[in-house]
Design a protein around this motif. Structure first.
Motif, PDB file in Angstrom:
ATOM      1  N   THR A  62      46.791  25.250 -19.423  1.00  0.00           N
ATOM      2  CA  THR A  62      47.759  24.370 -18.778  1.00  0.00           C
ATOM      3  C   THR A  62      47.125  23.371 -17.822  1.00  0.00           C
ATOM      4  N   LYS A  63      45.804  23.326 -17.769  1.00  0.00           N
ATOM      5  CA  LYS A  63      45.131  22.428 -16.835  1.00  0.00           C
ATOM      6  C   LYS A  63      45.112  20.997 -17.376  1.00  0.00           C
ATOM      7  N   LEU A  64      45.374  20.035 -16.492  1.00  0.00           N
ATOM      8  CA  LEU A  64      45.417  18.627 -16.881  1.00  0.00           C
ATOM      9  C   LEU A  64      44.060  17.962 -16.708  1.00  0.00           C
ATOM     10  N   PHE A  65      43.816  16.935 -17.528  1.00  0.00           N
ATOM     11  CA  PHE A  65      42.697  16.034 -17.279  1.00  0.00           C
ATOM     12  C   PHE A  65      43.210  15.037 -16.241  1.00  0.00           C
ATOM     13  N   GLY A  66      42.648  15.042 -15.073  1.00  0.00           N
ATOM     14  CA  GLY A  66      43.158  14.178 -14.013  1.00  0.00           C
ATOM     15  C   GLY A  66      44.328  14.851 -13.329  1.00  0.00           C
ATOM     16  N   SER A  67      45.278  14.056 -12.890  1.00  0.00           N
ATOM     17  CA  SER A  67      46.435  14.616 -12.200  1.00  0.00           C
ATOM     18  C   SER A  67      47.623  13.673 -12.329  1.00  0.00           C
ATOM     19  N   VAL A  68      48.787  14.190 -11.981  1.00  0.00           N
ATOM     20  CA  VAL A  68      50.006  13.400 -11.942  1.00  0.00           C
ATOM     21  C   VAL A  68      50.382  13.250 -10.477  1.00  0.00           C
ATOM     22  N   ASN A  69      50.658  12.014 -10.044  1.00  0.00           N
ATOM     23  CA  ASN A  69      50.981  11.779  -8.643  1.00  0.00           C
ATOM     24  C   ASN A  69      52.238  10.925  -8.509  1.00  0.00           C
ATOM     25  N   ASN A  70      52.509  10.427  -7.303  1.00  0.00           N
ATOM     26  CA  ASN A  70      53.726   9.659  -7.071  1.00  0.00           C
ATOM     27  C   ASN A  70      53.758   8.342  -7.855  1.00  0.00           C
ATOM     28  N   GLY A  71      52.612   7.778  -8.172  1.00  0.00           N
ATOM     29  CA  GLY A  71      52.560   6.565  -8.994  1.00  0.00           C
ATOM     30  C   GLY A  71      53.076   6.807 -10.397  1.00  0.00           C
ATOM     31  N   ASN A  72      52.721   7.955 -10.973  1.00  0.00           N
ATOM     32  CA  ASN A  72      53.209   8.300 -12.300  1.00  0.00           C
ATOM     33  C   ASN A  72      54.715   8.531 -12.292  1.00  0.00           C
ATOM     34  N   VAL A  73      55.221   9.130 -11.234  1.00  0.00           N
ATOM     35  CA  VAL A  73      56.660   9.364 -11.113  1.00  0.00           C
ATOM     36  C   VAL A  73      57.386   8.029 -10.975  1.00  0.00           C
ATOM     37  N   ALA A  74      56.811   7.092 -10.226  1.00  0.00           N
ATOM     38  CA  ALA A  74      57.411   5.761 -10.068  1.00  0.00           C
ATOM     39  C   ALA A  74      57.472   5.034 -11.405  1.00  0.00           C
ATOM     40  N   GLU A  75      56.412   5.157 -12.216  1.00  0.00           N
ATOM     41  CA  GLU A  75      56.406   4.546 -13.549  1.00  0.00           C
ATOM     42  C   GLU A  75      57.479   5.155 -14.440  1.00  0.00           C
ATOM     43  N   ALA A  76      57.621   6.485 -14.381  1.00  0.00           N
ATOM     44  CA  ALA A  76      58.632   7.157 -15.190  1.00  0.00           C
ATOM     45  C   ALA A  76      60.039   6.738 -14.765  1.00  0.00           C
ATOM     46  N   LEU A  77      60.254   6.574 -13.481  1.00  0.00           N
ATOM     47  CA  LEU A  77      61.556   6.105 -12.999  1.00  0.00           C
ATOM     48  C   LEU A  77      61.805   4.662 -13.428  1.00  0.00           C
ATOM     49  N   ALA A  78      60.752   3.839 -13.432  1.00  0.00           N
ATOM     50  CA  ALA A  78      60.898   2.446 -13.845  1.00  0.00           C
ATOM     51  C   ALA A  78      61.287   2.352 -15.320  1.00  0.00           C
ATOM     52  N   THR A  79      60.718   3.213 -16.169  1.00  0.00           N
ATOM     53  CA  THR A  79      61.097   3.210 -17.576  1.00  0.00           C
ATOM     54  C   THR A  79      62.524   3.710 -17.768  1.00  0.00           C
ATOM     55  N   ALA A  80      63.013   4.519 -16.812  1.00  0.00           N
ATOM     56  CA  ALA A  80      64.393   4.995 -16.867  1.00  0.00           C
ATOM     57  C   ALA A  80      65.360   3.975 -16.274  1.00  0.00           C
ATOM     58  N   GLY A  81      64.824   2.886 -15.705  1.00  0.00           N
ATOM     59  CA  GLY A  81      65.680   1.827 -15.205  1.00  0.00           C
ATOM     60  C   GLY A  81      65.905   1.826 -13.705  1.00  0.00           C
ATOM     61  N   HIS A  82      65.120   2.589 -12.948  1.00  0.00           N
ATOM     62  CA  HIS A  82      65.263   2.633 -11.494  1.00  0.00           C
ATOM     63  C   HIS A  82      63.933   2.276 -10.854  1.00  0.00           C
ATOM     64  N   ASP A  83      63.872   1.110 -10.220  1.00  0.00           N
ATOM     65  CA  ASP A  83      62.636   0.692  -9.563  1.00  0.00           C
ATOM     66  C   ASP A  83      62.598   1.260  -8.157  1.00  0.00           C
ATOM     67  N   VAL A  84      61.688   2.209  -7.947  1.00  0.00           N
ATOM     68  CA  VAL A  84      61.482   2.814  -6.633  1.00  0.00           C
ATOM     69  C   VAL A  84      60.008   2.673  -6.302  1.00  0.00           C
ATOM     70  N   ASP A  85      59.723   2.165  -5.112  1.00  0.00           N
ATOM     71  CA  ASP A  85      58.336   1.994  -4.690  1.00  0.00           C
ATOM     72  C   ASP A  85      57.679   3.362  -4.545  1.00  0.00           C
ATOM     73  N   LYS A  86      56.440   3.480  -4.992  1.00  0.00           N
ATOM     74  CA  LYS A  86      55.766   4.780  -4.997  1.00  0.00           C
ATOM     75  C   LYS A  86      55.526   5.335  -3.600  1.00  0.00           C
ATOM     76  N   LYS A  87      55.529   4.490  -2.583  1.00  0.00           N
ATOM     77  CA  LYS A  87      55.311   5.010  -1.232  1.00  0.00           C
ATOM     78  C   LYS A  87      56.526   5.778  -0.714  1.00  0.00           C
ATOM     79  N   PHE A  88      57.669   5.648  -1.375  1.00  0.00           N
ATOM     80  CA  PHE A  88      58.860   6.389  -0.978  1.00  0.00           C
ATOM     81  C   PHE A  88      59.043   7.672  -1.788  1.00  0.00           C
ATOM     82  N   ILE A  89      58.061   8.001  -2.628  1.00  0.00           N
ATOM     83  CA  ILE A  89      58.120   9.202  -3.460  1.00  0.00           C
ATOM     84  C   ILE A  89      57.052  10.173  -2.978  1.00  0.00           C
ATOM     85  N   LYS A  90      57.446  11.416  -2.768  1.00  0.00           N
ATOM     86  CA  LYS A  90      56.487  12.465  -2.392  1.00  0.00           C
ATOM     87  C   LYS A  90      56.581  13.570  -3.431  1.00  0.00           C
TER      88      LYS A  90
END
Length: 150
Positions: free
Chosen positions: A87-115
């Motif tokens: 289950t180990k990832l190459f690299g990691s998933v962080n707030n930037g990846n979550v912001a991108e996923a939200l953007a593809t879902a139609g909600h633009d949220v700045d990554k600095k507001f995601i923890k």
């Protein structure tokens, strides 16, 4: 030392808050950077008047943020990532990846507001992210990290 913040400061407070900080932090960093001003009696009166005038606009912002929060709560975010053994990832998933996923879902949220809990996710599984849309509107978003198909 009491100061009035001119902008949001991480782990201190939000814009237009009257906060107490240590003298050195206020005098040597916050005030010279233009992030805060000394909280004198006249400055507090001016702040109270501005907050009173801004209350109506603030109410509309909170209402809009609540609508967005309700829409985000309905989402099921799945982020695919490359994995190694198990289950180990190459690299990691962080707030930037979550912001991108939200953007593809139609909600633009700045990554600095995601923890993301734990900062960086390094294993597959289910996690939670906290999204701050407004100082009064914070929403929990469940995230599912899945393996990328080869």
């Amino acid at each position: 030392m009491e100061i009035i913040l001119r902008q949001d400061v991480e782990n201190v407070g939000f814009k237009d808050d009257v906060v107490t900080v240590k003298n050195g932090y206020g005098r040597n960093f916050l005030i010279p950077q233009g992030v805060a001003v000394l909280a004198t009696a006249s400055a507090k009166k001016v702040l109270a008047e501005t907050l009173k005038q801004r209350a109506f606009k603030e109410e509309k912002l909170i209402k809009d943020a609540t609508k967005i929060a309700d829409a985000i709560k309905e989402l099921e975010i799945k982020i695919s990532a490359k994995t190694g053994d198990g289950t180990k990832l190459f690299g990691s998933v962080n707030n930037g990846n979550v912001a991108e996923a939200l953007a593809t879902a139609g909600h633009d949220v700045d990554k600095k507001f995601i923890k993301v809990e734990g900062g960086n996710i390094k294993r597959l599984g289910k996690y939670n992210a906290t999204i701050r849309l407004h100082r009064a509107v914070i929403v929990e978003l469940p995230i599912d990290i899945i393996a990328e198909e080869k």
